[in-house]
Design a protein around this motif. Structure first.
Motif, mmCIF file in Angstrom:
data_model
loop_
_atom_site.group_PDB
_atom_site.id
_atom_site.type_symbol
_atom_site.label_atom_id
_atom_site.label_comp_id
_atom_site.label_asym_id
_atom_site.label_seq_id
_atom_site.Cartn_x
_atom_site.Cartn_y
_atom_site.Cartn_z
ATOM 1 N N GLY A 191 0.836 -1.193 0.000
ATOM 2 C CA GLY A 191 0.000 0.000 0.000
ATOM 3 C C GLY A 191 0.871 1.244 0.000
ATOM 4 N N PRO A 227 -0.931 7.315 2.140
ATOM 5 C CA PRO A 227 -0.189 8.052 3.173
ATOM 6 C C PRO A 227 0.438 7.139 4.231
ATOM 7 C CG PRO A 227 -2.239 9.163 2.657
ATOM 8 C CD PRO A 227 -2.265 7.884 1.884
ATOM 9 N N ALA A 228 -0.286 6.116 4.704
ATOM 10 C CA ALA A 228 0.280 5.233 5.743
ATOM 11 C C ALA A 228 1.488 4.484 5.200
ATOM 12 C CB ALA A 228 -0.779 4.250 6.237
ATOM 13 N N ASP A 232 2.125 -1.559 -4.677
ATOM 14 C CA ASP A 232 0.798 -0.930 -4.727
ATOM 15 C C ASP A 232 0.221 -1.156 -6.116
ATOM 16 O OD1 ASP A 232 -0.789 1.534 -3.097
ATOM 17 O OD2 ASP A 232 -1.164 1.436 -5.245
ATOM 18 N N ASP A 233 -1.107 -1.272 -6.162
ATOM 19 C CA ASP A 233 -1.736 -1.558 -7.457
ATOM 20 C C ASP A 233 -1.938 -0.321 -8.330
ATOM 21 O OD1 ASP A 233 -3.570 -0.739 -5.586
ATOM 22 O OD2 ASP A 233 -5.151 -2.116 -6.187
ATOM 23 N N ASN A 234 -1.619 0.854 -7.827
ATOM 24 C CA ASN A 234 -1.764 2.070 -8.638
ATOM 25 C C ASN A 234 -0.458 2.408 -9.355
ATOM 26 O OD1 ASN A 234 -4.532 3.061 -7.995
ATOM 27 N ND2 ASN A 234 -3.717 2.788 -5.934
ATOM 28 N N GLN A 282 -5.626 6.844 -1.902
ATOM 29 C CA GLN A 282 -6.908 7.420 -2.331
ATOM 30 C C GLN A 282 -6.873 8.947 -2.328
ATOM 31 O OE1 GLN A 282 -9.091 5.668 -3.587
ATOM 32 N NE2 GLN A 282 -8.981 3.605 -2.717
ATOM 33 N N ILE A 283 -6.297 9.516 -1.288
ATOM 34 C CA ILE A 283 -6.405 10.977 -1.144
ATOM 35 C C ILE A 283 -5.487 11.726 -2.106
ATOM 36 C CG2 ILE A 283 -4.793 10.980 0.825
ATOM 37 C CD1 ILE A 283 -6.379 13.324 1.943
ATOM 38 N N VAL A 308 -1.168 -7.379 -4.687
ATOM 39 C CA VAL A 308 -0.816 -8.557 -3.882
ATOM 40 C C VAL A 308 -2.064 -9.428 -3.761
ATOM 41 C CG1 VAL A 308 -0.091 -9.364 -1.603
ATOM 42 C CG2 VAL A 308 0.976 -7.348 -2.617
ATOM 43 N N GLY A 317 -5.296 0.415 3.411
ATOM 44 C CA GLY A 317 -6.325 1.436 3.282
ATOM 45 C C GLY A 317 -7.747 0.951 3.505
ATOM 46 N N LEU A 358 -15.907 12.320 3.672
ATOM 47 C CA LEU A 358 -15.528 12.160 2.262
ATOM 48 C C LEU A 358 -16.532 12.858 1.333
ATOM 49 C CD1 LEU A 358 -13.731 10.923 0.086
ATOM 50 C CD2 LEU A 358 -15.014 8.789 0.293
ATOM 51 N N GLU A 409 -5.849 2.916 7.664
ATOM 52 C CA GLU A 409 -7.276 2.595 7.768
ATOM 53 C C GLU A 409 -7.617 1.147 8.156
ATOM 54 O OE1 GLU A 409 -8.448 5.446 7.960
ATOM 55 O OE2 GLU A 409 -9.257 6.211 6.081
ATOM 56 N N LEU A 462 -6.410 11.043 7.399
ATOM 57 C CA LEU A 462 -5.040 11.212 6.897
ATOM 58 C C LEU A 462 -3.979 11.272 8.004
ATOM 59 C CD1 LEU A 462 -3.053 11.917 4.580
ATOM 60 C CD2 LEU A 462 -3.720 14.317 4.897
ATOM 61 N N SER A 513 -3.276 7.989 9.705
ATOM 62 C CA SER A 513 -2.568 7.075 8.796
ATOM 63 C C SER A 513 -1.077 7.418 8.749
ATOM 64 C CB SER A 513 -3.154 7.159 7.381
ATOM 65 O OG SER A 513 -4.411 6.535 7.346
ATOM 66 N N PHE A 551 -7.717 -10.677 -4.294
ATOM 67 C CA PHE A 551 -8.327 -9.956 -5.416
ATOM 68 C C PHE A 551 -8.507 -10.971 -6.538
ATOM 69 C CE2 PHE A 551 -6.310 -6.063 -3.656
ATOM 70 C CZ PHE A 551 -7.433 -5.254 -3.648
HETATM 71 C C1 LIG Z 1 -12.404 6.068 -2.546
HETATM 72 C C2 LIG Z 1 -11.820 6.951 -1.463
HETATM 73 C C3 LIG Z 1 -11.546 8.295 -1.719
HETATM 74 C C4 LIG Z 1 -11.031 9.119 -0.723
HETATM 75 N N1 LIG Z 1 -10.825 10.446 -1.000
HETATM 76 C C5 LIG Z 1 -10.427 11.267 -0.015
HETATM 77 C C6 LIG Z 1 -10.300 12.682 -0.240
HETATM 78 O O1 LIG Z 1 -10.545 13.162 -1.336
HETATM 79 N N2 LIG Z 1 -9.911 13.464 0.807
HETATM 80 C C7 LIG Z 1 -9.652 12.936 2.052
HETATM 81 O O2 LIG Z 1 -9.332 13.681 2.992
HETATM 82 N N3 LIG Z 1 -9.741 11.607 2.288
HETATM 83 C C8 LIG Z 1 -10.136 10.775 1.306
HETATM 84 N N4 LIG Z 1 -10.270 9.446 1.558
HETATM 85 C C9 LIG Z 1 -9.894 8.945 2.899
HETATM 86 C C10 LIG Z 1 -8.378 8.675 2.911
HETATM 87 O O3 LIG Z 1 -8.130 7.578 2.065
HETATM 88 C C11 LIG Z 1 -7.850 8.378 4.313
HETATM 89 O O4 LIG Z 1 -8.152 9.443 5.144
HETATM 90 C C12 LIG Z 1 -6.348 8.139 4.414
HETATM 91 O O5 LIG Z 1 -5.632 9.052 3.649
HETATM 92 C C13 LIG Z 1 -6.014 6.715 4.112
HETATM 93 O O6 LIG Z 1 -4.625 6.478 3.969
HETATM 94 P P1 LIG Z 1 -4.086 4.982 3.921
HETATM 95 O O7 LIG Z 1 -2.669 5.053 3.516
HETATM 96 O O8 LIG Z 1 -4.429 4.304 5.208
HETATM 97 O O9 LIG Z 1 -4.950 4.253 2.798
HETATM 98 P P2 LIG Z 1 -5.113 4.489 1.224
HETATM 99 O O10 LIG Z 1 -4.886 5.883 0.843
HETATM 100 O O11 LIG Z 1 -6.428 3.869 0.893
HETATM 101 O O12 LIG Z 1 -3.934 3.606 0.591
HETATM 102 C C14 LIG Z 1 -3.963 2.209 0.526
HETATM 103 C C15 LIG Z 1 -3.247 1.774 -0.750
HETATM 104 O O13 LIG Z 1 -3.069 0.359 -0.724
HETATM 105 C C16 LIG Z 1 -3.340 -0.178 -1.995
HETATM 106 N N5 LIG Z 1 -3.665 -1.592 -1.827
HETATM 107 C C17 LIG Z 1 -4.621 -2.140 -1.028
HETATM 108 N N6 LIG Z 1 -4.591 -3.480 -1.107
HETATM 109 C C18 LIG Z 1 -3.594 -3.794 -1.972
HETATM 110 C C19 LIG Z 1 -3.094 -5.031 -2.469
HETATM 111 N N7 LIG Z 1 -3.576 -6.224 -2.082
HETATM 112 N N8 LIG Z 1 -2.086 -4.985 -3.380
HETATM 113 C C20 LIG Z 1 -1.549 -3.810 -3.779
HETATM 114 N N9 LIG Z 1 -1.995 -2.604 -3.322
HETATM 115 C C21 LIG Z 1 -3.004 -2.599 -2.441
HETATM 116 C C22 LIG Z 1 -4.506 0.699 -2.466
HETATM 117 O O14 LIG Z 1 -4.690 0.644 -3.864
HETATM 118 C C23 LIG Z 1 -4.061 2.078 -1.992
HETATM 119 O O15 LIG Z 1 -3.245 2.709 -2.951
HETATM 120 C C24 LIG Z 1 -10.763 8.592 0.570
HETATM 121 C C25 LIG Z 1 -11.016 7.233 0.826
HETATM 122 C C26 LIG Z 1 -11.529 6.410 -0.174
HETATM 123 C C27 LIG Z 1 -11.794 4.951 0.127
#
Ligand SMILES: Cc1cc2nc3c(=O)[nH]c(=O)nc-3n(C[C@H](O)[C@H](O)[C@H](O)COP(=O)(O)OP(=O)(O)OC[C@H]3O[C@@H](n4cnc5c(N)ncnc54)[C@H](O)[C@@H]3O)c2cc1C
Length: 418
Positions: free
Chosen positions: A14, A17-18, A37-39, A45-46, A79, A109, A154, A287, A294, A297, A408
Motif C-alpha cells: 500500500g 499516506p500510511a 501498490d496496485d496504482n 486514495q487521497i 498482492v 487502506g 468524504l 485505515e 489522513l 494514517s 483480489f
Molecule cells: C475512494 C476513497 C476516496 C477518498 N478520498 C479522499 C479525499 O478526497 N480526501 C480525504 O481527505 N480523504 C479521502 N479518503 C480517505 C483517505 O483515504 C484516508 O483518510 C487516508 O488518507 C487513508 O490512507 P491509507 O494510507 O491508510 O490508505 P489508502 O490511501 O487507501 O492507501 C492504501 C493503498 O493500498 C493499496 N492496496 C490495497 N490493497 C492492496 C493489495 N492487495 N495490493 C496492492 N496494493 C493494495 C490501495 O490501492 C491504496 O493505494 C478517501 C477514501 C476512499 C476509500
C-alpha cells in the motif's frame, strides 16, 4: 519496475499516506524497503494522481520525504496471496512475481461502504470517491447535475472537488443527525489544522445545501440514472440529476491481514503499541486498523516503520500524536454511525450482491455470511464480497469467517503459483 529479486528488510503493501510514511521511516532507519501498490504512482486514495503536482503542503512534504530516501516502488502490482512465510505473490500487467521480505507492513487502506437501495445498481449511481477518482482520471463532470449522498467527511471533499471541476452539485445529503455534526464541528476547534480544513471546505461548498438526517431511498431512470428520491424526516422528494455520488463512510481493507492470519477486533486489524499485529513480523498501519483519516494514517505508518526497524525511540516519540489522532477517529466513528432506518432501504427485489445478482429476498432466512454464501453465491463474484460483505454486515450483522486466496480476482497464472 524495481528490482524485486532481493529480500527486502521491510516490505510495505500500500502506497497511500500510511504506506509512504512507513516506507520513509523504515528507509530512513537504514533498512532496504520495497513498497508494492496496485496504482501507477504513490499517493493512495487521497493523493491519487498527485505525485507530479502535490496539491497540499502535507502532500508536498511527504513526496519530498520519500524522494530523499531509497525505496523500491513496485507499482501496478496487486498482492493476491502469500504462498509461503516471508513471501507475497503480486500480479502485474506483465505476469506474476514473488516478493520476499523479513518484515511486512500492511497499509492497505479502506474502501467506500455501499448500502443497497432500490436503483443503486443503475449506471451513473457511483461511489462518492469512485466518481471523484473517475473525474481525476479525466471523466468530464462540467455542467453535470450531481447529488452527493450517504455519510462521512468524504462527501464534503468529493462535493468540493466536483464543484471545482464545474459540476453542479445539487445537494449533499448526510444521514447523520445535525446535533451530532454540531458536536463534531465544535470538537474541531481543538484541532487547528482540521478546523482550517473545515473552514476551507465550507467556503468551497458555499451555496450547496448540506442536508443532515437526509439520505437517498431510490434511484430511477430508463437504462441510467435520471432522478433520485431523497428522504428527510417525513418528507420525501425527487431530484433530477445526472450522477448520484453515494457512499456510507468507509470500510477497512482487512482481507490481506486476515489471509496472513492476523487477528481482528471490531472488524479492524488488531495492533499493539508498535502497530504490530498478532503475527510476529507483520505490522499494520492506517485505515485497516480503524477509519481515522489522513493524520492518523501518517502517524501510524511512521510508528510501524520505526518499530519494524528497531527504532523504538523514534516510534515512541509519536505515541502522543497517535493518541490525539485516535481520539479524533473515535469521534468520527460516533458522528457518522449509521442509523437504523438505513437497514430497511432495500426492497425484497433489490440486488445486494451485484456480481452474482443476489436480491435481498434470497438472503433472508440465513443466519451467517458463510451459509448465505454457500447457498446463494452472495460475495463469490469478482469483488469477492468487498461490496456485499460490508452491506450484509450492516443489514444482518454477518462477518466473514475466513478469507481465502486470492484476495483480489487473479489470473490463471497467479492461481497456478499459489
Ligand atoms: C475512494 C476513497 C476516496 C477518498 N478520498 C479522499 C479525499 O478526497 N480526501 C480525504 O481527505 N480523504 C479521502 N479518503 C480517505 C483517505 O483515504 C484516508 O483518510 C487516508 O488518507 C487513508 O490512507 P491509507 O494510507 O491508510 O490508505 P489508502 O490511501 O487507501 O492507501 C492504501 C493503498 O493500498 C493499496 N492496496 C490495497 N490493497 C492492496 C493489495 N492487495 N495490493 C496492492 N496494493 C493494495 C490501495 O490501492 C491504496 O493505494 C478517501 C477514501 C476512499 C476509500
Amino acid at each position: 519496475m524495481a528490482d524485486i529479486s532481493q529480500v527486502f528488510d521491510v516490505l510495505v503493501v500500500g502506497a497511500g499516506p500510511a504506506g509512504m510514511a512507513a516506507a520513509w521511516a523504515a528507509a530512513s532507519a537504514g533498512a532496504s524497503v520495497g513498497v508494492v501498490d496496485d496504482n501507477p504512482s504513490p499517493g493512495g486514495q487521497i493523493w491519487r494522481s498527485e505525485a507530479a503536482h502535490p496539491s497540499t503542503p502535507e502532500a508536498v512534504e511527504w513526496y519530498r520525504r520519500i524522494s530523499r530516501v531509497k525505496i523500491a516502488f513496485i507499482h501496478g502490482a496487486k498482492v493476491v496471496d502469500h504462498p509461503a512465510e516471508g513471501m507475497l505473490l503480486a500480479e502485474t500487467w506483465d505476469g506474476v512475481s514473488e516478493i520476499r521480505y523479513r518484515k511486512l507492513i500492511l497499509a492497505t487502506g479502506a474502501r467506500e461502504r455501499f448500502l443497497p437501495f432500490p436503483g443503486w445498481t443503475l449506471p451513473n449511481v457511483m461511489g462518492a470517491g469512485g466518481l471523484q477518482a473517475l473525474a481525476k482520471s479525466g471523466l468530464p463532470v462540467e455542467g453535470k447535475r450531481v447529488v452527493v449522498a450517504g455519510s462521512g467527511p468524504l462527501l464534503l471533499a468529493v462535493a468540493a472537488y466536483l464543484k471545482k471541476h464545474g459540476a453542479q452539485v445539487l445537494f449533499i445529503a448526510e444521514q447523520a443527525p445535525g446535533q451530532r455534526l454540531a458536536w463534531f464541528a465544535a470538537a474541531l476547534l481543538g484541532r487547528p489544522a482540521k478546523a482550517m480544513q473545515a473552514i476551507r471546505l465550507k467556503r468551497e461548498l458555499a451555496g450547496i445545501p448540506y442536508l443532515t438526517s437526509c439520505w437517498p431511498v431510490a434511484a430511477e431512470g430508463e437504462g441510467k440514472l435520471e432522478r433520485v428520491t431523497l428522504r428527510r424526516g417525513k418528507k420525501t422528494w425527487r431530484v433530477a440529476c445526472d450522477y448520484l455520488a453515494c457512499g456510507f463512510h468507509l470500510a477497512p481493507n482487512t482481507e490481506l491481514a486476515e489471509l496472513l492470519g492476523c487477528a481482528l477486533e471490531n472488524g479492524c486489524v488488531r495492533v499493539d503499541q508498535w502497530q504490530q499485529t498478532s503475527r510476529e513480523a507483520v505490522y499494520c498501519a492506517g485505515e485497516p486498523t480503524g477509519i481515522g483519516g489522513l493524520e492518523l494514517s501518517l502517524t501510524e505508518g511512521q510508528i510501524a516503520g520505526f518499530a519494524a526497524t528497531e527504532r523504538k525511540d523514534r516510534a515512541t516519540a509519536l505515541f502522543g500524536e497517535r493518541e490525539s489522532n485516535q481520539r479524533f477517529a473515535r469521534r468520527l466513528d460516533r458522528t457518522f454511525a449509521l442509523r437504523e432506518e438505513l437497514k430497511s432501504l432495500a426492497a425484497p427485489d433489490t440486488i445486494v450482491c451485484r456480481c452474482e445478482d443476489v436480491p435481498l429476498a434470497r438472503l433472508r432466512g440465513y443466519d451467517s455470511w458463510r451459509a448465505a454464501k454457500l447457498e446463494t453465491r452472495c460475495g463469490m463474484g469478482p469483488c469477492q464480497g468487498r461490496v456485499s460483505g460490508a452491506a450484509t454486515e450492516i443489514l444482518f450483522g454477518w462477518r466473514a469467517e475466513s478469507v481465502g486466496p486470492p484476495v483480489f480476482p487473479a489470473s490463471g497464472e497467479a492461481l497456478a503459483m499459489e
